[in-house]
Design a protein around this motif. Structure first.
Motif, PDB file in Angstrom:
ATOM      1  N   PHE A 142      -0.627   0.398  20.244  1.00 30.96           N
ATOM      2  CA  PHE A 142      -0.135  -0.690  21.847  1.00 30.96           C
ATOM      3  C   PHE A 142       0.931   0.216  22.426  1.00 30.96           C
ATOM      4  N   TYR A 165       1.182   0.724  26.449  1.00 30.49           N
ATOM      5  CA  TYR A 165       2.244   0.200  27.289  1.00 30.49           C
ATOM      6  C   TYR A 165       3.659   0.967  27.903  1.00 30.49           C
ATOM      7  N   ILE A 225      -3.718  -9.642  24.468  1.00 27.88           N
ATOM      8  CA  ILE A 225      -3.116  -8.243  24.988  1.00 27.88           C
ATOM      9  C   ILE A 225      -3.922  -7.331  25.845  1.00 27.88           C
ATOM     10  N   VAL A 228      -2.508  -6.100  29.243  1.00 27.41           N
ATOM     11  CA  VAL A 228      -3.232  -4.322  29.481  1.00 27.41           C
ATOM     12  C   VAL A 228      -4.107  -4.446  30.651  1.00 27.41           C
TER      13      VAL A 228
END
Length: 431
Positions: free
Chosen positions: A300, A304, A387, A391
């Protein structure tokens, strides 16, 4: 896509061939290792011992002061006060603690002086006050007929053992470890955004100033040119970071060998000398760290990193297109950097205390702060649906920002000689 790839290639090559880029790529690891060696050397040095004289006319307090590696306490009660004050000026003593003799113990509370040429630290003064205060308290208790030995025996030292609901033992300070890991990844994203976002902005300003852009824009769509600059600069930045990691690792290995920096794991002799309870605690910490979602965090982090960097780089490119020089960028940069600063603040002061609280959850969804806040939350365990939503919002906002930035870029890239305002930027978006 062929035009975009050519722009990316051109931007990448122009960056990596730049003299300042080459110099900083190889000089930065040297500076980093030199700094690490300097810090390691300074940390190995012991502070000079400070000599403190105690002129205790009461005879009650001197025995309470114990010398250590930092302070050496000397009884100077028989030496004249004038001579002692001169000794402070001559640097024979760091300071002199003057304790007169009072008939009433209450008078000691405001009747003690510490004389020195340099102002002592708050911690040192606090230790002095605590030591003498404890002594007076014990005397008062004794005078009241209370047995201080029984009080000492009655004191209890509580150490709470932390256990999970599953029955497994855990350790204290685990939240601090989690926030440190998340903060490291968040800091890397912020640093990359600021460093290479500015590089994108300066590149746009340079081409705009040289009027090269007017020739390029005649055959290339502005959005392709903007995205090519962002992606090309990103690839150059990733290359630079990779070189820093490799060269820095090699230099640290050399420094460890040449200067004897202790970066290796403890020897077997050191481990054998450790207290069994300490070894058990270390093993628990290592076990807890191994159970953290490091793989998910790295995955992640990349997601990100890409979304956050492209989002902010689009804004940097738009700012570069709107102005003629770096001086004019100041009025536009703060609104861009402010969300990053807010994300760091939220991460350290909210996520650490309430990683699943309302504030932390909301800011981990907001695209301008989610790259940092969400990465700080992930080590604490975040529901996958949060999450995914975060995203999606990040990349959707990125697409929207690129669209708006491209409009500003399209108009601003051909504007010269006028300092734009926020009102004018809004007009450009409507064109």
């Amino acid at each position: 896509m062929g035009v975009l790839s050519l722009i990316i290639k051109r931007e990448f090559i122009s960056k990596v061939r730049n003299k300042s880029f080459i110099i900083m790529t190889f000089v930065s690891p040297l500076l980093f290792v030199a700094f690490a060696v300097l810090v390691g050397y300074l940390s190995s040095l012991r502070s000079d011992m400070k000599h403190i004289g105690i002129h205790d006319e009461s005879g009650l307090f001197f025995s309470e002061f114990k010398s250590n590696d930092l302070f050496n306490y000397t009884d100077v009660s028989l030496i004249d006060e004038k001579i002692l004050k001169d000794s402070v000026s001559l640097k024979a003593y760091e300071g002199i603690l003057f304790i007169p003799k009072f008939d009433n113990l209450k008078e000691y509370e405001n009747g003690i002086q510490y004389i020195s040429d340099e102002s002592p630290s708050l911690q040192f003064v606090s230790d002095l006050e605590k030591t003498m205060g404890n002594k007076l308290t014990r005397i008062n208790l004794t005078n009241s007929g209370i047995d201080t030995l029984k009080i000492d025996e009655a004191k209890a030292d509580i150490s709470v053992n932390l256990v999970k609901a599953s029955g497994e033992e855990t350790v204290k300070g685990l939240n601090e470890i989690k926030i440190a890991i998340g903060a490291l990844f968040g800091y890397l994203i912020m640093m990359f955004i600021i460093i290479y976002g500015n590089m994108v902005m300066r590149s746009v300003i340079e081409e705009k100033t040289n009027r090269i852009i007017e020739i390029i824009i005649s055959s290339v769509k502005p959005i392709y040119l903007m995205m090519g600059k962002i992606i090309g600069t990103t690839l150059a930045g990733i290359l630079q970071f990779s070189i820093w990691a490799i060269v820095g690792g090699i230099l640290m290995l050399i420094a460890n060998t040449v200067f004897g920096l202790n970066t290796s794991s403890p020897s077997m002799d050191m481990v054998s000398e450790m207290n069994p309870d300490l070894i058990s605690t270390i093993q628990l910490y290592l076990k807890e760290i191994a159970m953290l979602p490091i793989g998910s965090l790295i995955f992640f982090f990349l997601i990100y990193f890409i979304g956050g960097y492209f989002l902010y780089s689009s804004l940097y490119a738009a700012i570069g297109a709107a102005v003629d020089n770096e001086t004019d960028t100041q009025q536009f940069l703060f609104p861009v950097i402010a969300p990053l600063m807010l994300a760091v603040y939220i991460g350290f002061f909210t996520v650490m205390n309430e990683p699943h609280g309302t504030v932390a959850t909301i800011f981990s969804m907001i695209p301008f702060t989610s790259p940092i806040v969400m990465l700080m939350r992930i080590p604490f365990g975040v529901p996958i649906e949060q999450i995914i939503i975060s995203v999606i919002l990040l990349f959707a906002t990125f697409i929207g920002i690129v669209w708006f930035a491209a409009k500003i870029y399209r108009v601003g890239i051909l504007m010269h000689g006028k300092k734009p305002t926020w009102k004018e930027l809004l007009k450009w978006i409507k064109y």
